[in-house]
Design a protein around this motif. Structure first.
Motif, mmCIF file in Angstrom:
data_model
loop_
_atom_site.group_PDB
_atom_site.id
_atom_site.type_symbol
_atom_site.label_atom_id
_atom_site.label_comp_id
_atom_site.label_asym_id
_atom_site.label_seq_id
_atom_site.Cartn_x
_atom_site.Cartn_y
_atom_site.Cartn_z
ATOM 1 N N TYR A 15 -34.400 10.302 31.900
ATOM 2 C CA TYR A 15 -35.735 10.629 31.408
ATOM 3 C C TYR A 15 -36.465 11.552 32.367
ATOM 4 N N VAL A 16 -35.697 12.299 33.136
ATOM 5 C CA VAL A 16 -36.263 13.179 34.149
ATOM 6 C C VAL A 16 -35.841 14.610 33.843
ATOM 7 N N MET A 17 -36.765 15.547 33.997
ATOM 8 C CA MET A 17 -36.444 16.958 33.801
ATOM 9 C C MET A 17 -36.064 17.569 35.147
ATOM 10 N N GLN A 18 -34.983 18.344 35.152
ATOM 11 C CA GLN A 18 -34.458 18.903 36.389
ATOM 12 C C GLN A 18 -34.390 20.422 36.272
ATOM 13 N N TYR A 19 -34.861 21.095 37.340
ATOM 14 C CA TYR A 19 -34.953 22.552 37.312
ATOM 15 C C TYR A 19 -34.272 23.163 38.533
ATOM 16 N N PRO A 20 -33.007 23.563 38.452
ATOM 17 C CA PRO A 20 -32.378 24.325 39.544
ATOM 18 C C PRO A 20 -32.964 25.733 39.562
ATOM 19 N N ASP A 21 -33.200 26.286 40.748
ATOM 20 C CA ASP A 21 -33.796 27.619 40.831
ATOM 21 C C ASP A 21 -32.765 28.719 41.095
ATOM 22 N N GLY A 22 -31.475 28.355 41.134
ATOM 23 C CA GLY A 22 -30.437 29.349 41.362
ATOM 24 C C GLY A 22 -30.246 29.720 42.821
ATOM 25 N N LYS A 23 -31.007 29.105 43.717
ATOM 26 C CA LYS A 23 -30.934 29.402 45.149
ATOM 27 C C LYS A 23 -30.516 28.174 45.960
ATOM 28 N N GLY A 24 -29.975 27.175 45.274
ATOM 29 C CA GLY A 24 -29.573 25.948 45.958
ATOM 30 C C GLY A 24 -30.622 24.868 45.927
ATOM 31 N N ASN A 25 -31.839 25.195 45.486
ATOM 32 C CA ASN A 25 -32.913 24.209 45.406
ATOM 33 C C ASN A 25 -32.965 23.592 44.010
ATOM 34 N N VAL A 26 -33.251 22.293 43.963
ATOM 35 C CA VAL A 26 -33.379 21.593 42.690
ATOM 36 C C VAL A 26 -34.702 20.837 42.696
ATOM 37 N N TYR A 27 -35.449 20.953 41.596
ATOM 38 C CA TYR A 27 -36.718 20.265 41.445
ATOM 39 C C TYR A 27 -36.575 19.279 40.304
ATOM 40 N N ARG A 28 -36.843 18.017 40.575
ATOM 41 C CA ARG A 28 -36.688 16.963 39.582
ATOM 42 C C ARG A 28 -38.061 16.365 39.279
ATOM 43 N N PHE A 29 -38.444 16.409 38.033
ATOM 44 C CA PHE A 29 -39.798 16.004 37.638
ATOM 45 C C PHE A 29 -39.727 14.822 36.687
ATOM 46 N N GLY A 30 -40.509 13.773 36.978
ATOM 47 C CA GLY A 30 -40.557 12.600 36.116
ATOM 48 C C GLY A 30 -41.986 12.150 35.893
ATOM 49 N N LYS A 31 -42.223 11.399 34.818
ATOM 50 C CA LYS A 31 -43.582 10.980 34.473
ATOM 51 C C LYS A 31 -43.583 9.544 34.000
ATOM 52 N N GLY A 32 -44.548 8.756 34.512
ATOM 53 C CA GLY A 32 -44.748 7.386 34.068
ATOM 54 C C GLY A 32 -46.072 7.255 33.348
ATOM 55 N N ASP A 33 -46.613 6.028 33.307
ATOM 56 C CA ASP A 33 -47.879 5.790 32.616
ATOM 57 C C ASP A 33 -49.074 6.309 33.406
ATOM 58 N N ASN A 42 -32.160 20.102 48.218
ATOM 59 C CA ASN A 42 -31.317 21.277 48.310
ATOM 60 C C ASN A 42 -29.866 20.869 48.120
ATOM 61 N N SER A 43 -29.092 21.715 47.476
ATOM 62 C CA SER A 43 -27.695 21.387 47.188
ATOM 63 C C SER A 43 -26.838 21.308 48.442
ATOM 64 N N TYR A 44 -27.347 21.836 49.559
ATOM 65 C CA TYR A 44 -26.536 21.938 50.774
ATOM 66 C C TYR A 44 -26.900 20.915 51.846
ATOM 67 N N ASN A 45 -28.055 20.258 51.721
ATOM 68 C CA ASN A 45 -28.390 19.239 52.703
ATOM 69 C C ASN A 45 -28.762 17.933 52.012
ATOM 70 N N ARG A 46 -29.025 16.901 52.803
ATOM 71 C CA ARG A 46 -29.250 15.564 52.255
ATOM 72 C C ARG A 46 -30.713 15.134 52.348
ATOM 73 N N TYR A 47 -31.618 16.083 52.597
ATOM 74 C CA TYR A 47 -33.047 15.772 52.650
ATOM 75 C C TYR A 47 -33.653 15.818 51.248
ATOM 76 N N GLN A 48 -34.602 14.911 50.995
ATOM 77 C CA GLN A 48 -35.359 14.913 49.753
ATOM 78 C C GLN A 48 -36.843 14.804 50.075
ATOM 79 N N VAL A 49 -37.649 15.606 49.414
ATOM 80 C CA VAL A 49 -39.099 15.555 49.586
ATOM 81 C C VAL A 49 -39.712 15.097 48.267
ATOM 82 N N TYR A 50 -40.603 14.133 48.331
ATOM 83 C CA TYR A 50 -41.221 13.595 47.116
ATOM 84 C C TYR A 50 -42.733 13.756 47.174
ATOM 85 N N ARG A 51 -43.317 14.153 46.053
ATOM 86 C CA ARG A 51 -44.767 14.210 45.893
ATOM 87 C C ARG A 51 -45.122 13.515 44.584
ATOM 88 N N GLY A 52 -46.028 12.543 44.661
ATOM 89 C CA GLY A 52 -46.501 11.854 43.465
ATOM 90 C C GLY A 52 -47.940 12.251 43.170
#
Length: 208
Positions: A15-33, A42-52
């Motif tokens: 239930y999440v929309m995912q947007y690869p930008d073609g540069k190795g970055n992926v943005y995953r967007f989800g929505k609740g109530d 990033n496709s090359y490292n294991r770091y994840q940044v989250y903003r709610g």
């Protein structure tokens, strides 16, 4: 988000929309109530940044960073008015800087916790834990992973690094489907009933 949608290719993941930008970055967007969340990784490292974000106001609700599934740095939560409501500092309880553990794993185990490199084994799990009931090793960095061959044989490698001294107190390859001898004791390893953390805890209590 408009720029990401325009430049990337939208993919639905559960239930999440995912947007690869073609540069190795992926943005995953989800929505609740009440909240909307945006993960960047990033496709090359294991770091994840989250903003709610609050859905009704669009203002930021929380922000945090993870290395794999391990929270790092500070997690900050805000009110709708933009004031800081709470701060969780994930570094405060540990004396060894995370970058030293990353360097140790590269040197000793040829294991890269930061980057997804071809030499890395599969399914790397990395956590920082506090075992208050175990005075010899109350704070530790724990790792578990399998090479392709080990995974096919139902084996997994478990490593425990002591905080402060960086002593490697456990480095064992475990067959998760059989009884495994640890010193004079036998620990029953059953895939269906024991988590990685429980296995590591059992091994830790028997070391030395």
């Amino acid at each position: 988000m408009d720029t990401i949608i325009a430049e990337g290719k939208r993919k639905r993941r559960h239930y999440v929309m995912q947007y690869p930008d073609g540069k190795g970055n992926v943005y995953r967007f989800g929505k609740g109530d009440q909240y909307a969340g945006l993960y960047w990784f990033n496709s090359y490292n294991r770091y994840q940044v989250y903003r709610g974000y609050y859905l009704d106001t669009g203002t930021i609700y929380t922000k945090k960073t993870e290395l794999g599934d391990t929270p790092i740095g500070k997690e900050i939560t805000y009110t709708k008015e933009g004031k800081v409501e709470s701060i969780i500092d994930y570094e405060v309880d540990f004396s060894t800087p995370l970058e030293e553990i990353v360097a140790l794993c590269r040197e000793k185990f040829n294991l890269d916790l930061e980057y997804k490199v071809p030499a890395n084994p599969s399914e790397i799990e990395f956590k920082r834990v506090i075992y208050k009931e175990h005075s010899d090793c109350p704070k530790a960095y724990i790792l578990s992973f399998s090479s392709k061959e080990e995974k096919e044989d139902n084996k997994k490698r478990f490593i425990v690094i002591k905080d402060g001294t960086k002593e490697i107190v456990i480095d064992k390859l475990i067959n998760r489907w059989e009884e495994t001898s640890v010193g004079k004791d036998l620990i029953k390893i059953e895939e269906a009933s024991l988590s990685d953390e429980e296995i590591i805890k059992a091994l830790l209590f028997h070391y030395k």
